[in-house]
Design a protein around this motif. Structure first.
Motif, PDB file in Angstrom:
ATOM      1  N   GLY A  22       0.819  -1.215   0.000  1.00  0.00           N
ATOM      2  CA  GLY A  22       0.000   0.000   0.000  1.00  0.00           C
ATOM      3  C   GLY A  22       0.847   1.257   0.000  1.00  0.00           C
ATOM      4  N   GLY A  23       0.694   2.034  -1.070  1.00  0.00           N
ATOM      5  CA  GLY A  23       1.458   3.283  -1.193  1.00  0.00           C
ATOM      6  C   GLY A  23       0.574   4.491  -1.024  1.00  0.00           C
ATOM      7  N   ILE A  25      -0.457   7.461   2.105  1.00  0.00           N
ATOM      8  CA  ILE A  25       0.454   8.256   2.927  1.00  0.00           C
ATOM      9  C   ILE A  25       0.994   7.469   4.116  1.00  0.00           C
ATOM     10  CG2 ILE A  25      -1.411   9.412   4.258  1.00  0.00           C
ATOM     11  CD1 ILE A  25       2.101  10.726   3.208  1.00  0.00           C
ATOM     12  N   GLY A  27       1.621   4.106   4.294  1.00  0.00           N
ATOM     13  CA  GLY A  27       2.662   3.207   3.809  1.00  0.00           C
ATOM     14  C   GLY A  27       3.907   3.991   3.431  1.00  0.00           C
ATOM     15  N   SER A  51      -3.196   7.046  -4.633  1.00  0.00           N
ATOM     16  CA  SER A  51      -4.398   7.104  -5.466  1.00  0.00           C
ATOM     17  C   SER A  51      -5.622   6.564  -4.728  1.00  0.00           C
ATOM     18  CB  SER A  51      -4.175   6.306  -6.761  1.00  0.00           C
ATOM     19  OG  SER A  51      -3.831   4.969  -6.451  1.00  0.00           O
ATOM     20  N   GLY A  52      -5.459   6.142  -3.460  1.00  0.00           N
ATOM     21  CA  GLY A  52      -6.594   5.644  -2.677  1.00  0.00           C
ATOM     22  C   GLY A  52      -7.156   6.742  -1.798  1.00  0.00           C
ATOM     23  N   ALA A  53      -7.368   6.421  -0.512  1.00  0.00           N
ATOM     24  CA  ALA A  53      -7.922   7.414   0.416  1.00  0.00           C
ATOM     25  C   ALA A  53      -7.074   8.684   0.427  1.00  0.00           C
ATOM     26  CB  ALA A  53      -7.973   6.831   1.826  1.00  0.00           C
ATOM     27  N   SER A  54      -5.766   8.512   0.257  1.00  0.00           N
ATOM     28  CA  SER A  54      -4.871   9.672   0.366  1.00  0.00           C
ATOM     29  C   SER A  54      -5.081  10.688  -0.750  1.00  0.00           C
ATOM     30  CB  SER A  54      -3.413   9.204   0.381  1.00  0.00           C
ATOM     31  OG  SER A  54      -3.220   8.318   1.451  1.00  0.00           O
ATOM     32  N   ALA A  56      -8.108  11.524  -1.664  1.00  0.00           N
ATOM     33  CA  ALA A  56      -9.498  11.993  -1.529  1.00  0.00           C
ATOM     34  C   ALA A  56      -9.656  12.977  -0.388  1.00  0.00           C
ATOM     35  CB  ALA A  56     -10.411  10.789  -1.300  1.00  0.00           C
ATOM     36  N   MET A  60      -6.644  19.344   4.293  1.00  0.00           N
ATOM     37  CA  MET A  60      -6.372  20.092   5.521  1.00  0.00           C
ATOM     38  C   MET A  60      -5.306  19.408   6.371  1.00  0.00           C
ATOM     39  SD  MET A  60     -10.263  20.779   6.628  1.00  0.00           S
ATOM     40  CE  MET A  60      -9.859  21.267   8.286  1.00  0.00           C
ATOM     41  N   GLY A 242      -4.929   0.782   3.733  1.00  0.00           N
ATOM     42  CA  GLY A 242      -6.009   1.744   4.009  1.00  0.00           C
ATOM     43  C   GLY A 242      -7.363   1.045   4.044  1.00  0.00           C
ATOM     44  N   THR A 248      -6.856  -7.210   1.902  1.00  0.00           N
ATOM     45  CA  THR A 248      -5.441  -7.576   1.762  1.00  0.00           C
ATOM     46  C   THR A 248      -5.088  -8.702   2.729  1.00  0.00           C
ATOM     47  OG1 THR A 248      -4.966  -5.344   1.046  1.00  0.00           O
ATOM     48  CG2 THR A 248      -3.100  -6.607   1.842  1.00  0.00           C
ATOM     49  N   LYS A 251      -6.212 -11.996   1.443  1.00  0.00           N
ATOM     50  CA  LYS A 251      -5.340 -12.625   0.423  1.00  0.00           C
ATOM     51  C   LYS A 251      -4.252 -13.477   1.084  1.00  0.00           C
ATOM     52  CE  LYS A 251      -5.703  -8.766  -2.842  1.00  0.00           C
ATOM     53  NZ  LYS A 251      -6.800  -9.097  -3.663  1.00  0.00           N
ATOM     54  N   GLY A 264     -16.261   9.740   1.573  1.00  0.00           N
ATOM     55  CA  GLY A 264     -16.325  11.207   1.560  1.00  0.00           C
ATOM     56  C   GLY A 264     -16.065  11.701   0.154  1.00  0.00           C
ATOM     57  N   VAL A 352     -12.581   6.586   0.482  1.00  0.00           N
ATOM     58  CA  VAL A 352     -13.086   5.968   1.710  1.00  0.00           C
ATOM     59  C   VAL A 352     -12.064   6.117   2.839  1.00  0.00           C
ATOM     60  CG1 VAL A 352     -13.794   3.776   2.754  1.00  0.00           C
ATOM     61  CG2 VAL A 352     -14.528   4.351   0.445  1.00  0.00           C
ATOM     62  N   ARG A 353     -12.533   6.664   3.955  1.00  0.00           N
ATOM     63  CA  ARG A 353     -11.657   6.809   5.127  1.00  0.00           C
ATOM     64  C   ARG A 353     -11.444   5.425   5.748  1.00  0.00           C
ATOM     65  NH1 ARG A 353     -15.739  10.475   5.181  1.00  0.00           N
ATOM     66  NH2 ARG A 353     -15.144  12.658   5.078  1.00  0.00           N
TER      67      ARG A 353
HETATM   68  C1  LIG Z   1     -13.047  12.224   2.136  1.00  0.00           C
HETATM   69  C2  LIG Z   1     -11.801  12.255   2.970  1.00  0.00           C
HETATM   70  C3  LIG Z   1     -11.367  13.453   3.497  1.00  0.00           C
HETATM   71  C4  LIG Z   1     -10.219  13.464   4.298  1.00  0.00           C
HETATM   72  N1  LIG Z   1      -9.730  14.681   4.708  1.00  0.00           N
HETATM   73  C5  LIG Z   1      -8.593  14.709   5.440  1.00  0.00           C
HETATM   74  C6  LIG Z   1      -8.016  15.959   5.780  1.00  0.00           C
HETATM   75  O1  LIG Z   1      -8.481  17.034   5.376  1.00  0.00           O
HETATM   76  N2  LIG Z   1      -6.913  15.942   6.555  1.00  0.00           N
HETATM   77  C7  LIG Z   1      -6.358  14.778   7.017  1.00  0.00           C
HETATM   78  O2  LIG Z   1      -5.382  14.852   7.754  1.00  0.00           O
HETATM   79  N3  LIG Z   1      -6.851  13.584   6.665  1.00  0.00           N
HETATM   80  C8  LIG Z   1      -7.944  13.513   5.879  1.00  0.00           C
HETATM   81  N4  LIG Z   1      -8.463  12.309   5.485  1.00  0.00           N
HETATM   82  C9  LIG Z   1      -7.856  11.074   5.998  1.00  0.00           C
HETATM   83  C10 LIG Z   1      -6.673  10.609   5.184  1.00  0.00           C
HETATM   84  O3  LIG Z   1      -6.760  10.988   3.835  1.00  0.00           O
HETATM   85  C11 LIG Z   1      -6.560   9.102   5.279  1.00  0.00           C
HETATM   86  O4  LIG Z   1      -6.682   8.666   6.577  1.00  0.00           O
HETATM   87  C12 LIG Z   1      -5.220   8.625   4.759  1.00  0.00           C
HETATM   88  O5  LIG Z   1      -5.012   9.117   3.472  1.00  0.00           O
HETATM   89  C13 LIG Z   1      -5.161   7.111   4.765  1.00  0.00           C
HETATM   90  O6  LIG Z   1      -3.968   6.724   4.137  1.00  0.00           O
HETATM   91  P1  LIG Z   1      -3.582   5.209   3.972  1.00  0.00           P
HETATM   92  O7  LIG Z   1      -2.190   5.182   3.457  1.00  0.00           O
HETATM   93  O8  LIG Z   1      -3.833   4.472   5.239  1.00  0.00           O
HETATM   94  O9  LIG Z   1      -4.638   4.635   2.920  1.00  0.00           O
HETATM   95  P2  LIG Z   1      -4.689   4.817   1.319  1.00  0.00           P
HETATM   96  O10 LIG Z   1      -4.303   6.158   0.900  1.00  0.00           O
HETATM   97  O11 LIG Z   1      -5.999   4.317   0.844  1.00  0.00           O
HETATM   98  O12 LIG Z   1      -3.556   3.843   0.813  1.00  0.00           O
HETATM   99  C14 LIG Z   1      -3.742   2.440   0.738  1.00  0.00           C
HETATM  100  C15 LIG Z   1      -3.206   1.977  -0.599  1.00  0.00           C
HETATM  101  O13 LIG Z   1      -3.120   0.567  -0.614  1.00  0.00           O
HETATM  102  C16 LIG Z   1      -3.263   0.152  -1.951  1.00  0.00           C
HETATM  103  N5  LIG Z   1      -3.578  -1.290  -1.961  1.00  0.00           N
HETATM  104  C17 LIG Z   1      -4.718  -1.880  -1.541  1.00  0.00           C
HETATM  105  N6  LIG Z   1      -4.619  -3.219  -1.690  1.00  0.00           N
HETATM  106  C18 LIG Z   1      -3.396  -3.471  -2.202  1.00  0.00           C
HETATM  107  C19 LIG Z   1      -2.707  -4.663  -2.582  1.00  0.00           C
HETATM  108  N7  LIG Z   1      -3.263  -5.884  -2.449  1.00  0.00           N
HETATM  109  N8  LIG Z   1      -1.456  -4.566  -3.111  1.00  0.00           N
HETATM  110  C20 LIG Z   1      -0.866  -3.339  -3.245  1.00  0.00           C
HETATM  111  N9  LIG Z   1      -1.487  -2.194  -2.904  1.00  0.00           N
HETATM  112  C21 LIG Z   1      -2.723  -2.250  -2.378  1.00  0.00           C
HETATM  113  C22 LIG Z   1      -4.381   1.035  -2.470  1.00  0.00           C
HETATM  114  O14 LIG Z   1      -4.350   1.131  -3.878  1.00  0.00           O
HETATM  115  C23 LIG Z   1      -4.094   2.358  -1.769  1.00  0.00           C
HETATM  116  O15 LIG Z   1      -3.413   3.282  -2.596  1.00  0.00           O
HETATM  117  C24 LIG Z   1      -9.553  12.265   4.616  1.00  0.00           C
HETATM  118  C25 LIG Z   1      -9.982  11.051   4.050  1.00  0.00           C
HETATM  119  C26 LIG Z   1     -11.078  11.049   3.203  1.00  0.00           C
HETATM  120  C27 LIG Z   1     -11.473   9.766   2.539  1.00  0.00           C
END
Ligand SMILES: Cc1cc2nc3c(=O)[nH]c(=O)nc-3n(C[C@H](O)[C@H](O)[C@H](O)COP(=O)(O)OP(=O)(O)OC[C@H]3O[C@@H](n4cnc5c(N)ncnc54)[C@H](O)[C@@H]3O)c2cc1C
Length: 563
Positions: A22-23, A25, A27, A51-54, A56, A60, A242, A248, A251, A264, A352-353
């Motif tokens: 997962g790449g 923020i 990861g 390109s996922g939650a990060s 969207a 802020m 995320g 994941t 799998k 969101g 999706v958060r």
């Molecule tokens: C609508 C919304 C508004 C938000 N606003 C804010 C804000 O203003 N300020 C703030 O601080 N936070 C905010 N957040 C929260 C923040 O964006 C998220 O908590 C954070 O981006 C989560 O990051 P992550 O790396 O955990 O998940 P993600 O960014 O989703 O990264 C997970 C990655 O794993 C990859 N993946 C999944 N399965 C596999 C697999 N089998 N093999 C390889 N890769 C895989 C996916 O493609 C994805 O890119 C918001 C979130 C949302 C959705």
């Protein structure tokens, strides 16, 4: 090592200390911290980085003033500190953000916090000025001695109208406090990866590689560009997927239910009157239904959001017509004299958060805190532990990554050598804070590279001090302005394509630049960029045409772009 070299090296030497799946923020933040501490590490991302939650987020960097009401004081303290560190370490991307709260009522919401404490509040309601004033006083106390941003101020109805002449006359007060704006989160993420790889040659991050299965001491990866598969043997797996965390784990034969995600969405509008009406302020407020919403200045456009709707599968997240109606209505409520319509929308997005699964009644009340869930032992059928990174925020990614890194280092029997607290990120290194200093840097870089001052100012705005490397590259060959994009040049685009892990055309449009989000793409621009980027990356004519089709379909389906 480039992408192909990394993948062939993996065939010959499949052992790696840590594999991050997962790449987004979280990861990427962990990847940087572990790389800095000398660990050999591989990160795989099934799509493009961030390109996922990060991708969207509401953009802020915020302490989360409303989490005070949930009694999440540790979370607020951490997030305020991290917001301040982001302002310091990434000043090219993260800017102080005056945030205005328009208030319609005086006494409402006084009971919210106690009711929530006793679990009796199933639906949030709008807060009044007294509750907001108390909350802001506490928030200032957390910002406290660091003084990175000014304290909050309260304005009467008359003064509010004097500051924002389009403001709804029914607003009885406005409060203004400061948070941060992460103007280009996706760029910040890529810069973190590039920093990590530059620091440690044994740290490699691959986009368009999925983790597709595994057992025993082996994980199976699939290159999404070629369908080739690779075995790897990690000592530790970090599941940073995320909202896809449970999928994941599945799998790997692990049945978990860590995530209870909420969707969101946001829209970006081109509306000069609305942009003028908000000035440099974000309007951040509780709508009539008690949901937190925002109207945010994004360059010369306005970002409006967001919703908080429980969903089962993250792939389903789409911005719906009902959400758009909701966003337009909330904008009318604050600025009733301005007519913002569907035609003004240039881009929309949804994500999706990855929130922890919870039993609370309202989605907005689910904790935004983060945790590491560890799966290990004989029952797992795996010879390495799996850490799942649940929850978190963009703002506090560094603190979360630090916590994960400490745990991973302990597992590997290593000690922390470096920390990320005061470490500048990418183009934030040496970034001039003082406008006069910025002017001097632009002046001397212009004399040295021959690139015009106006162009250099733009490069600094886009890339921070990385502008120096890019301008030097631009000066190294024939450069010219791109058809349809007069503020971009050929060699700037070639540089990004070749040095910032661009695999598909949409990586460039959506995540290395703001072109798509600010509605600056036309069919002609897409074709022109496919030609330039395709030549830079060695695509055939068929590949270029396929990239154009893929981009047009993606922009139409996911982002409602009319091209
Ligand atoms: C609508 C919304 C508004 C938000 N606003 C804010 C804000 O203003 N300020 C703030 O601080 N936070 C905010 N957040 C929260 C923040 O964006 C998220 O908590 C954070 O981006 C989560 O990051 P992550 O790396 O955990 O998940 P993600 O960014 O989703 O990264 C997970 C990655 O794993 C990859 N993946 C999944 N399965 C596999 C697999 N089998 N093999 C390889 N890769 C895989 C996916 O493609 C994805 O890119 C918001 C979130 C949302 C959705």
């Amino acid at each position: 090592m480039n992408r192909n070299e990394t993948l062939s090296a993996l065939k010959n030497k499949p052992a790696v200390s840590v594999l991050i799946v997962g790449g987004g923020i979280n990861g990427i933040g962990t990847f940087r911290d572990l790389a800095l501490n000398g660990v050999d590490i591989l990160l795989v991302e099934k799509g493009d980085f961030c390109s996922g939650a990060s991708a969207a987020s509401s953009h802020m960097a915020h302490g989360g003033i409303r989490y005070l009401e949930n009694g999440e004081f540790r979370l607020v303290r951490e997030a305020v500190r991290e917001r301040n560190l982001l302002l310091q370490n990434a000043p090219h991307v993260v800017k102080p953000l005056p945030t205005a709260i328009p208030i319609f009522k005086r006494f409402s919401g006084l009971l919210n916090a106690p009711l929530k404490f006793f679990g009796m509040l199933d639906k949030p309601s709008e807060r009044g000025s007294i509750v907001i004033k108390l909350g802001l006083m506490m928030y200032d106390a957390y910002t406290g001695r660091q003084r990175t941003v000014p304290k909050h101020r309260f304005f009467s109805r008359k003064k509010s109208r004097a500051r924002w002449d389009q403001l709804n006359p029914q607003v009885i007060n406005t409060a203004v406090y400061y948070d941060g704006a992460i103007l280009q989160p996706e760029r910040l993420a890529v810069e973190l990866i590039l920093d990590a790889e530059a620091e440690n040659p044994r740290a490699r991050a691959l986009n368009y590689v999925s983790m597709v299965g595994g057992s025993g001491d082996t994980l199976i990866l699939r290159d999404e560009l070629t369908d080739n598969t690779y075995d790897v043997h990690p000592k530790l797996v970090i599941n940073a997927a995320g909202p896809w965390i449970d999928f994941t784990n599945h799998k790997l034969g692990l049945s978990t239910r860590f995530i209870g995600g909420t969707k969101g969405s946001h829209i970006v509008v081109r509306h000069p009157e609305l942009r003028k009406a908000i000035g440099e302020n974000e309007f951040f407020f509780e709508n009539e239904d008690g949901r937190i919403v925002l109207i945010f200045p994004l360059y010369d456009h306005v970002l409006i959001g967001t919703s908080d709707i429980p969903v089962e599968h993250p792939d389903e997240a789409q911005c719906t017509d009902e959400e758009i109606d909701y966003f337009l209505k909330l904008t009318r409520r604050i600025f009733p004299g301005l007519s913002v319509r569907r035609d003004d929308i240039v881009f929309q997005f949804s994500g999706v958060r990855p929130l922890p699964r919870s039993t609370v009644k309202a989605a907005s009340q689910v904790s935004r805190d983060h945790s590491i869930e560890v799966l290990s032992g004989d029952w797992t059928n795996l010879r390495f532990p799996v850490y799942s990174l649940v929850g978190g925020k963009w703002t506090s990614f560094r603190a979360f990554s630090e916590q994960v890194t400490d745990k991973a280092l302990a597992h590997l029997g290593s000690k922390r050598q470096k920390d990320t607290r005061s470490l500048p990120i990418g183009g934030g290194r040496g970034y001039p804070r003082d406008p006069e200093e910025l002017r001097r840097q632009v002046e001397s870089l212009s004399a040295w590279t021959g690139v015009a001052r106006e162009r250099l100012k733009l490069l600094f705005e886009r890339y921070g001090t990385r502008a120096e490397t890019i301008a030097t590259y631009m000066n190294g060959g024939t450069d010219f302005v791109v058809k349809g994009l007069p503020d971009f040049s050929l060699r700037e685009i070639v540089f990004l394509a070749q040095h910032e892990k661009v695999c598909h055309l949409d990586d460039f449009l959506l995540r290395r630049t703001m072109l798509a989000m600010l509605g600056r793409v036309t069919r002609e621009v897409i074709e022109e960029l496919a030609r330039i980027i395709g030549n830079a990356l060695g695509w055939t004519e068929e590949q270029k045409a396929a990239e154009v089709r893929r981009t047009l379909a993606l922009l139409a389906d996911r982002h409602a772009a009319r091209l």
